[in-house]
Design an enzyme around this catalytic site. Structure first.
Site, PDB file in Angstrom:
ATOM      1  N   ARG A  14       3.567 -96.497  10.809  1.00  0.00           N
ATOM      2  CA  ARG A  14       2.440 -96.864   9.940  1.00  0.00           C
ATOM      3  C   ARG A  14       2.393 -96.064   8.637  1.00  0.00           C
ATOM      4  NH1 ARG A  14      -1.740 -96.345  14.905  1.00  0.00           N
ATOM      5  NH2 ARG A  14       0.025 -95.159  15.733  1.00  0.00           N
ATOM      6  N   GLU A 161      -6.138 -97.679  25.594  1.00  0.00           N
ATOM      7  CA  GLU A 161      -5.671 -97.705  24.215  1.00  0.00           C
ATOM      8  C   GLU A 161      -6.398 -98.785  23.425  1.00  0.00           C
ATOM      9  OE1 GLU A 161      -3.517 -95.414  22.615  1.00  0.00           O
ATOM     10  OE2 GLU A 161      -4.344 -94.588  24.457  1.00  0.00           O
ATOM     11  N   ARG A 335       6.302 -69.019 -16.056  1.00  0.00           N
ATOM     12  CA  ARG A 335       7.124 -69.475 -14.940  1.00  0.00           C
ATOM     13  C   ARG A 335       8.292 -68.526 -14.722  1.00  0.00           C
ATOM     14  NH1 ARG A 335      11.807 -72.390 -16.883  1.00  0.00           N
ATOM     15  NH2 ARG A 335      11.775 -72.345 -19.144  1.00  0.00           N
ATOM     16  N   LYS A 353       9.093 -67.305 -19.781  1.00  0.00           N
ATOM     17  CA  LYS A 353       9.961 -67.519 -18.619  1.00  0.00           C
ATOM     18  C   LYS A 353      10.682 -66.211 -18.316  1.00  0.00           C
ATOM     19  CE  LYS A 353      13.961 -68.217 -18.567  1.00  0.00           C
ATOM     20  NZ  LYS A 353      15.382 -68.008 -18.267  1.00  0.00           N
TER      21      LYS A 353
HETATM   22  C1  UD1 Z   1      -2.303 -91.528  20.820  1.00  0.00           C
HETATM   23  C2  UD1 Z   1      -2.972 -91.756  22.154  1.00  0.00           C
HETATM   24  C3  UD1 Z   1      -4.408 -92.195  21.892  1.00  0.00           C
HETATM   25  C4  UD1 Z   1      -5.144 -91.153  21.106  1.00  0.00           C
HETATM   26  C5  UD1 Z   1      -4.399 -90.813  19.826  1.00  0.00           C
HETATM   27  C6  UD1 Z   1      -5.021 -89.577  19.202  1.00  0.00           C
HETATM   28  C7  UD1 Z   1      -1.211 -92.535  23.665  1.00  0.00           C
HETATM   29  C8  UD1 Z   1      -0.645 -93.714  24.353  1.00  0.00           C
HETATM   30  N1  UD1 Z   1      -2.259 -92.792  22.877  1.00  0.00           N
HETATM   31  O1  UD1 Z   1      -2.263 -92.755  20.138  1.00  0.00           O
HETATM   32  O2  UD1 Z   1      -5.077 -92.390  23.144  1.00  0.00           O
HETATM   33  O3  UD1 Z   1      -6.455 -91.593  20.786  1.00  0.00           O
HETATM   34  O4  UD1 Z   1      -3.019 -90.512  20.084  1.00  0.00           O
HETATM   35  O5  UD1 Z   1      -4.505 -89.280  17.956  1.00  0.00           O
HETATM   36  O6  UD1 Z   1      -0.755 -91.438  23.870  1.00  0.00           O
HETATM   37  N2  UD1 Z   1       5.460 -89.683  19.990  1.00  0.00           N
HETATM   38  C9  UD1 Z   1       6.624 -89.236  20.549  1.00  0.00           C
HETATM   39  N3  UD1 Z   1       7.418 -90.124  21.221  1.00  0.00           N
HETATM   40  C10 UD1 Z   1       7.087 -91.424  21.372  1.00  0.00           C
HETATM   41  C11 UD1 Z   1       5.892 -91.877  20.788  1.00  0.00           C
HETATM   42  C12 UD1 Z   1       5.084 -90.974  20.104  1.00  0.00           C
HETATM   43  O7  UD1 Z   1       6.956 -88.054  20.462  1.00  0.00           O
HETATM   44  O8  UD1 Z   1       7.872 -92.155  21.983  1.00  0.00           O
HETATM   45  C13 UD1 Z   1       4.607 -88.723  19.250  1.00  0.00           C
HETATM   46  C14 UD1 Z   1       4.393 -89.108  17.816  1.00  0.00           C
HETATM   47  O9  UD1 Z   1       5.391 -88.526  16.990  1.00  0.00           O
HETATM   48  C15 UD1 Z   1       3.008 -88.551  17.521  1.00  0.00           C
HETATM   49  C16 UD1 Z   1       2.331 -88.531  18.876  1.00  0.00           C
HETATM   50  O10 UD1 Z   1       3.337 -88.684  19.845  1.00  0.00           O
HETATM   51  O11 UD1 Z   1       3.061 -87.239  17.018  1.00  0.00           O
HETATM   52  C17 UD1 Z   1       1.294 -89.632  19.036  1.00  0.00           C
HETATM   53  O12 UD1 Z   1       1.927 -90.895  18.877  1.00  0.00           O
HETATM   54  P1  UD1 Z   1       1.209 -92.093  18.153  1.00  0.00           P
HETATM   55  O13 UD1 Z   1       2.113 -93.264  18.208  1.00  0.00           O
HETATM   56  O14 UD1 Z   1       0.682 -91.688  16.843  1.00  0.00           O
HETATM   57  O15 UD1 Z   1      -0.022 -92.365  19.154  1.00  0.00           O
HETATM   58  P2  UD1 Z   1      -1.395 -93.047  18.804  1.00  0.00           P
HETATM   59  O16 UD1 Z   1      -1.209 -94.519  18.722  1.00  0.00           O
HETATM   60  O17 UD1 Z   1      -2.031 -92.397  17.661  1.00  0.00           O
HETATM   61 CA    CA Z   2      -1.391 -90.935  16.237  1.00  0.00          CA
END
Ligand code: UD1
Ligand code: CA
Length: 467
Positions: A14, A161, A335, A353
């Site tokens: 996003r 979610e 600078r 500078k």
């Molecule tokens: C997530 C939560 C949601 C919460 C929100 C809070 C889940 C399913 N949902 O949603 O309930 O309200 O955060 O901000 O957990 N990431 C990974 N690997 C993956 C997918 C994501 O490391 O395969 C990491 C992303 O880099 C990110 C974090 O997990 O830092 C959250 O992922 P994101 O996709 O932003 O979750 P949200 O849809 O915001």
């Molecule tokens: Ca998030």
């Protein structure tokens, strides 16, 4: 014993960016560095970061980030395919085998958490001794967040979610902050049971929470702490929240902001009491502004030290030191390691500078000094320029105490001029000079008495007699 795992493997679709979301910057730090900062006061046994999308960039970025003293080194765990937050945490299973403590899990895109909030969450988790404790908030606009449903005793029933919510469920403004504390053996036991039967076809960490019971829910006091950054708009909102937090803090400590909304400050900046920050001023990086100084309007100071009772007006100061009582601007640019003495004056349209000015030295108008060192009480006349670059190399200029350069002097470097030297206006100085002298380095003026244009041909310059 507490370990932390930070989820940072996602692309951040996003954001619509080539850069992994967690490396987007908020003030002086990346989102991920902010998350690490929020752990500052917590005693940790292990620090794991789950990386995936462009993991090389993420690891590299953290290699250069400042680590709070006393924390264990970062361990990077690769999630090669990003199949959801639950899948990300599953990757920890081989790494945390035999670990029997608590695991704090933070989303890498929730940058504004306060360390006190995390301590509080941990405290409640320990006091209750349940398999999990999660952080929640009541937010005005819950769109995009998982919704948290609790029973009458405030124990978790389920997290749903946003995209899996019914219209009725969407009305719930209590959201999952993405901040969890688990008793690791309990979480490890349910992780293999996750299924991807949801709108995104992902393995959700929130489902693992749903499998556990009882789960305590802790409301954050100020919902602005738990804002998740998923897109550029939320990044901007987080920046505004951060800025308000930083400026409120400095105001409490005795700093005046004439118009706080038009000013931005990195959290790495240090300000002393009675500093006044005028409108449209931006303070960045490792900057210190000492007591009684007035910065702005319209100034940018980055990685610089500004002494006491300095004024900087409509100017840019980068990687420099300005000593006590110096006045800079309007429209000056410092600078590349400038150091001024005390009580200097650096005026309009002056660029310095890599230059060191002695005490009470003035460069008041329209000058460029590069690679220059001056003594004390030097006066640089209007329009004085150092020719410090011969097209290949830079060369130094050294001016002794009380040197006075006339207007429009060119100092052709390398050049060393002694003390108490006066340079005539319009000189192009190419040779070194000793103490105590006058330098005149320009062609002499010629006056031709009685010369005038022939009146008959005055309208035609070509036919004028040049004599
Ligand atoms: C997530 C939560 C949601 C919460 C929100 C809070 C889940 C399913 N949902 O949603 O309930 O309200 O955060 O901000 O957990 N990431 C990974 N690997 C993956 C997918 C994501 O490391 O395969 C990491 C992303 O880099 C990110 C974090 O997990 O830092 C959250 O992922 P994101 O996709 O932003 O979750 P949200 O849809 O915001
Ligand atoms: Ca998030």
């Amino acid at each position: 014993m507490v370990a932390v795992a930070i989820l940072a493997a996602g692309k951040g679709t996003r954001m619509r960016s080539d850069l992994p979301k967690v490396l987007h910057r908020l003030g002086g730090k990346s989102l991920l560095e902010w998350v690490l900062t929020s752990l500052a006061d917590i005693q940790l046994a292990r620090r794991l970061v789950i990386v995936g999308y462009r993991s090389d960039l993420v690891c590299e970025a953290l290699a250069h980030s400042v680590t709070a003293a006393g924390h264990p080194p970062l361990e990077f765990v690769e999630q090669t395919e990003q199949l959801g937050t639950g899948h990300a945490v599953q990757q920890l299973l081989p790494h945390l085998q035999g670990f029997t403590g608590d695991l704090l899990i933070l989303n890498g895109d929730v940058p504004l958490l306060r360390t006190a909030t995390l301590s509080h969450l941990l405290q409640i988790h320990r006091d209750r001794g349940n398999p999990a404790t999660i952080l929640t908030a009541h937010v005005p606009v819950p769109k995009g967040y998982g919704r948290v449903f609790c029973d009458s005793q405030n124990l978790l029933q389920q997290i749903v979610e946003d995209r899996d919510c019914t219209d009725a469920q969407k009305q719930n403004r209590r959201i999952n902050a993405g901040v969890y504390c688990f008793h690791w053996p309990d979480l490890a036991a349910v992780l293999p049971q996750l299924k991807s039967e949801n709108d995104q076809k992902e393995y959700y960490l929130t489902d693992a929470v749903n499998f556990l019971s009882p789960v305590n829910v802790v409301d954050v006091e100020d919902y602005r702490e738990i804002l998740g950054v998923n897109d550029r708009k939320q990044l901007a909102t987080a920046y505004t929240i951060l800025q308000t937090r930083i400026k409120d803090d400095w105001m409490q400590r005795g700093v005046t902001f004439i118009d706080p909304d038009s000013t931005t400050i990195d959290d790495t900046v240090q300000l002393e009491t009675d500093v006044v920050v005028e409108p449209q001023t931006h303070l960045r990086g490792q900057t210190l502004i000492q007591a009684g100084s007035r910065i702005g309007p319209g100034s940018l100071i980055e990685n610089s030290q500004i002494g006491k009772n300095v004024t900087v007006m409509f100017s840019v100061v980068l990687n420099s030191r300005v000593a006590d009582g110096t006045r800079v601007g309007p429209y000056a640019h410092l600078r590349g390691g400038v150091e001024t003495g005390t009580g200097c004056r650096i005026g309009n349209f002056v660029e310095l500078k890599n230059t060191k000015l002695g005490d009470r030295t003035n460069v008041a108008h329209l000058s460029y000094l590069g690679d220059t060192t001056t003594g004390n009480q030097v006066n640089i006349g209007a329009g004085t320029i150092t020719a410090n670059y011969d097209g290949v190399n830079k060369h130094p200029t050294i001016l002794g105490d009380r040197v006075k350069t006339g207007a429009n002097t060119v100092l052709v470097a390398p050049l060393t001029i002694g003390s108490d030297v006066t340079i005539a206006a319009g000189s192009a100085v190419t040779e070194n000079a000793p103490d105590d002298c006058l330098i005149i380095a320009r062609s002499r003026q010629v006056i031709k008495p009685g010369w005038r244009l022939q009146s008959s041909s005055a309208a035609d310059p070509k036919s004028a007699d040049p004599k």
